[in-house]
Design a protein around this motif. Structure first.
Motif, short mmCIF file in Angstrom:
data_model
loop_
_atom_site.label_atom_id
_atom_site.label_comp_id
_atom_site.label_asym_id
_atom_site.label_seq_id
_atom_site.Cartn_x
_atom_site.Cartn_y
_atom_site.Cartn_z
N VAL A 130 5.38 -6.19 7.04
CA VAL A 130 5.34 -7.64 7.22
C VAL A 130 6.71 -8.29 6.97
CG1 VAL A 130 4.38 -9.79 6.30
CG2 VAL A 130 2.88 -7.86 6.77
N LEU A 143 0.70 -3.56 -1.55
CA LEU A 143 -0.65 -3.14 -1.18
C LEU A 143 -1.04 -1.81 -1.84
CD1 LEU A 143 -2.74 -4.50 0.66
CD2 LEU A 143 -2.11 -2.86 2.41
N CYS A 198 8.59 -2.60 4.59
CA CYS A 198 7.31 -3.33 4.61
C CYS A 198 7.00 -3.79 6.04
CB CYS A 198 7.38 -4.53 3.69
SG CYS A 198 5.97 -5.63 3.84
N ALA A 218 0.91 -12.47 5.83
CA ALA A 218 1.59 -12.12 7.08
C ALA A 218 1.90 -13.38 7.89
CB ALA A 218 0.72 -11.16 7.89
N ARG A 254 -3.96 -10.75 2.87
CA ARG A 254 -3.04 -10.08 3.80
C ARG A 254 -2.78 -10.97 5.01
NH1 ARG A 254 -4.92 -4.09 5.19
NH2 ARG A 254 -2.89 -3.93 6.18
N GLU A 259 2.04 -7.66 1.15
CA GLU A 259 1.90 -6.36 1.82
C GLU A 259 2.75 -5.30 1.11
OE1 GLU A 259 -0.22 -6.47 4.56
OE2 GLU A 259 -0.14 -4.32 4.93
N SER A 286 -0.82 -7.32 13.59
CA SER A 286 -1.28 -7.10 12.22
C SER A 286 -0.75 -5.77 11.70
CB SER A 286 -2.80 -7.12 12.16
OG SER A 286 -3.33 -5.92 12.64
N ALA A 287 -0.57 -5.72 10.38
CA ALA A 287 -0.08 -4.51 9.75
C ALA A 287 -1.05 -3.35 10.01
CB ALA A 287 0.10 -4.73 8.26
N HIS A 340 -6.13 -0.37 3.62
CA HIS A 340 -6.72 -0.67 2.32
C HIS A 340 -8.13 -0.08 2.25
CE1 HIS A 340 -7.54 -2.62 -1.43
NE2 HIS A 340 -8.56 -3.27 -0.92
#
Lengths: 179, 430
Positions: B338, B200, B336, B158, B154, B197, A22-23, A82
């Motif tokens: 993603v 964001l 980015c 992704a 998100r 993403e 995950s980011a 976020h």
């Protein structure tokens, strides 16, 4: 069929299975590994395989709170950056911007958080609260009032509270560093 | 629907009649000036009859999207939603009736559309998007999102972007969102256009109030409600987490906020305001949903038929100051996490230790790394430069062979202060 359905493959990399990472996880890895912890701070992980939950202790080397060790828990969720990390004090301390339950009044932890900020910003912010407690944004009203009206008495009360003594009827946790 | 008398007389099924698709066929039966080169005349020659389209969310936007898709010639529609129907949904989520309250949104919505439009199959799934894996998502040609949370968007983004990269085939994502009178629709072509993403940083955080204001100087009813659930709830209930879907919990917060408001002489606390603040509910306006859903479904239709150019790539709608829309091309973020092109294949000597590998990385001229920290994609630490406690605990790995920590073909996530975000190394052990 429509041309947008085929992505040009520049090289073989697209064939390799992309990891499900995950980011938020990558961002935490980046934030943590680029932390510049001053010598007055230490970090610990209750579970080292979980980088999203950790503790931070601050041992200020100047100011009202010199001599104490102040502990906080950090909890980062999967919506980071976020959402800001959740930071909480785990001791009962006498501080204008931290209430008796450990809630911290620091603008970047709430209303002023932005995704461009990082863990370093939060840690610097926390450090600053111990060097320059702010009487204008009180979370612990008595302590703020004390600081505003009489710095000497505030200083005395801070020292008392840090030793686990009572200040105006409230007992605080002993936070003195053990040497 | 708009069928004239002569056709009504011919109908065999109340859900279908001759010429039902006449208006759509006008667009599909002959080439127009904006058609893509790949366009071929006739409904059967478009993707519509076999396109599998996935709708995420069967709420305010979802109901509109499902209706629009079914009435635009899509035949194979799938829908996911984890929620059940609440009375408060009925004013705008028109696929639901009072007798449906308490039933899963996805299932009721699917039944309704199937019963109303002949020839359309709607397959519902009542559950979380996270329950499904790549094998499920890769069956779709288009994904339309009518979601209400950043987190779910998100995750969806992704998942679909990664999947597209893996398949070498873009699955377009059409994302709609509304907030009161405002809304947005965007088309994401994975790896080609900017993804969710990438943008964001543009998002506003939901309104929060300084904790000191909540604690000491409340002026608004919202301050009292936040005080009740941010500060009082954890104090009173210690380890029990507030469940925002539990009416008993909301009632407690409501009463605590009311008492506090009384002390500070603040008016305006109601149960529904409490629910709104705690669950961060934004007023939903049926027309905004209709406009945004229509924009999303037009894009799906254009992509599936190639009858007109699709949105490139972001449309904002501002309904609170008259009807205003603005379309622009949101730029792709090169780094980015993603969709960025930050994945590199490297061949690594399988006898190398982690330390040798790191030295090699530092000398690699195209990487420009100074103090790389390494983790595996499944979140195992290889070597971290900081904080000290993690550096100490990962230091023993430096002497280990890289091949004892990862397998051939695994990905290593590298972070370094010289990198804007991260670098993903796909390692071949040779």
């Amino acid at each position: 069929m429509l041309k947008i359905w085929s992505i040009k493959k520049d090289n073989a990399q697209a064939e390799k299975k992309k990891p499900k990472v995950s980011a938020a996880q990558i961002r935490v890895q980046k934030d943590l590994t680029e932390l510049e912890l001053p010598s007055t701070m230490e970090m610990s992980f209750p579970d080292e395989s979980d980088l999203l939950n950790f503790n931070l202790s601050i041992e200020p080397d100047e100011g009202f709170y010199k001599g104490g060790v102040f502990r906080f828990t950090f909890n980062i969720n999967n919506n980071y950056p976020h959402e800001p990390p959740k930071v909480r004090g785990i001791q009962k301390i006498y501080h204008p911007n931290i209430d008796l339950d450990g809630n911290v009044c620091l603008n970047i932890l709430r209303e002023d958080w932005k995704p461009v900020l990082n863990l370093n910003s939060v840690i610097v912010g926390l450090q600053y609260l111990f060097l320059e407690p702010n009487a204008e944004d009180p979370l612990h009203k008595d302590a703020a009032e004390d600081l505003r009206t009489n710095r000497k008495s505030f200083e005395y009360n801070v020292k008392q509270s840090m030793r686990g003594r009572d200040v105006k009827g409230n007992y605080y946790d002993n936070v003195m560093a053990k040497n | 629907m708009a069928a004239d008398n002569s056709t009504t007389a011919m109908q065999t099924d109340s859900r279908d009649w001759a010429d039902r698709w006449r208006h759509i066929n006008k667009i599909l039966d002959r080439r127009g000036p904006f058609c893509d080169n790949s366009f071929r005349e006739g409904y059967e020659n478009t993707l519509l009859p076999q396109c599998k389209v996935l709708v995420i969310g069967a709420g305010g936007l979802g109901c509109e999207i499902l209706k629009n898709l079914a009435l635009s010639g899509f035949k194979d529609i799938h829908v996911i939603d984890m929620d059940t129907i609440d009375v408060s949904n009925l004013n705008r989520q028109f696929l639901f009736r009072p007798s449906d309250v308490g039933r899963p949104k996805a299932i009721v919505a699917a039944e309704f559309v199937k019963n109303r439009v002949a020839g359309v199959v709607v397959t519902p799934y009542h559950g979380k998007i996270q329950d499904k894996d790549d094998d499920y998502y890769k069956q779709f040609q288009i994904v339309i999102c009518g979601l209400d949370s950043v987190e779910a968007r998100r995750w969806m983004n992704a998942t679909i972007v990664n999947l597209s990269q893996e398949l070498g085939e873009a699955i377009p994502i059409i994302d709609g969102g509304t907030e009161g009178f405002k809304g947005q629709a965007r088309v994401i072509i994975p790896t080609v256009t900017s993804c969710y993403e990438c943008s964001l940083d543009m998002l506003n955080k939901p309104t929060t109030f300084p904790i000191c204001t909540i604690a000491n100087t409340p002026r608004l009813p919202e301050h009292c409600i936040e005080w009740a659930y941010v500060l009082e709830w954890p104090k009173v209930f210690k380890n029990e987490k507030l469940d925002t879907d539990d009416p008993k919990h909301i009632q407690w917060v409501f009463e605590a906020a009311l008492e506090r408001a009384r002390q500070f002489k603040i008016a305006g606390i109601t149960y529904s305001l409490t629910q709104g603040v705690v669950k961060n509910i934004i007023p939903a306006i049926a027309s905004t949903n209709a406009i945004i859903a229509a924009a999303c479904c037009n894009e799906a239709f254009k992509i599936a038929t190639t009858s007109a150019p699709y949105l490139d790539n972001y449309m904002m709608y501002t309904g609170n100051e008259g009807v205003y829309t603005y379309t622009f091309q949101h730029q792709k973020k090169p780094d980015c996490p993603v969709c960025g092109e930050n994945s590199v294949n490297v061949d690594v000597n399988k006898n190398w230790t982690v330390e040798e590998f790191i030295e090699w990385l530092k000398e690699k001229p195209d990487a420009q790394l100074k103090k790389p920290s390494l983790m595996t994609a499944d979140n195992k630490k290889i070597y971290l430069q900081a904080p000290p406690i993690l550096e100490r605990s990962t230091r023993p790995n430096l002497e280990k062979k890289l091949s004892s920590l990862i397998e051939d073909g695994d990905t290593i996530i590298v972070t370094d202060s010289t990198l804007p975000f991260s670098l993903q190394l796909v390692v071949s052990l040779i």
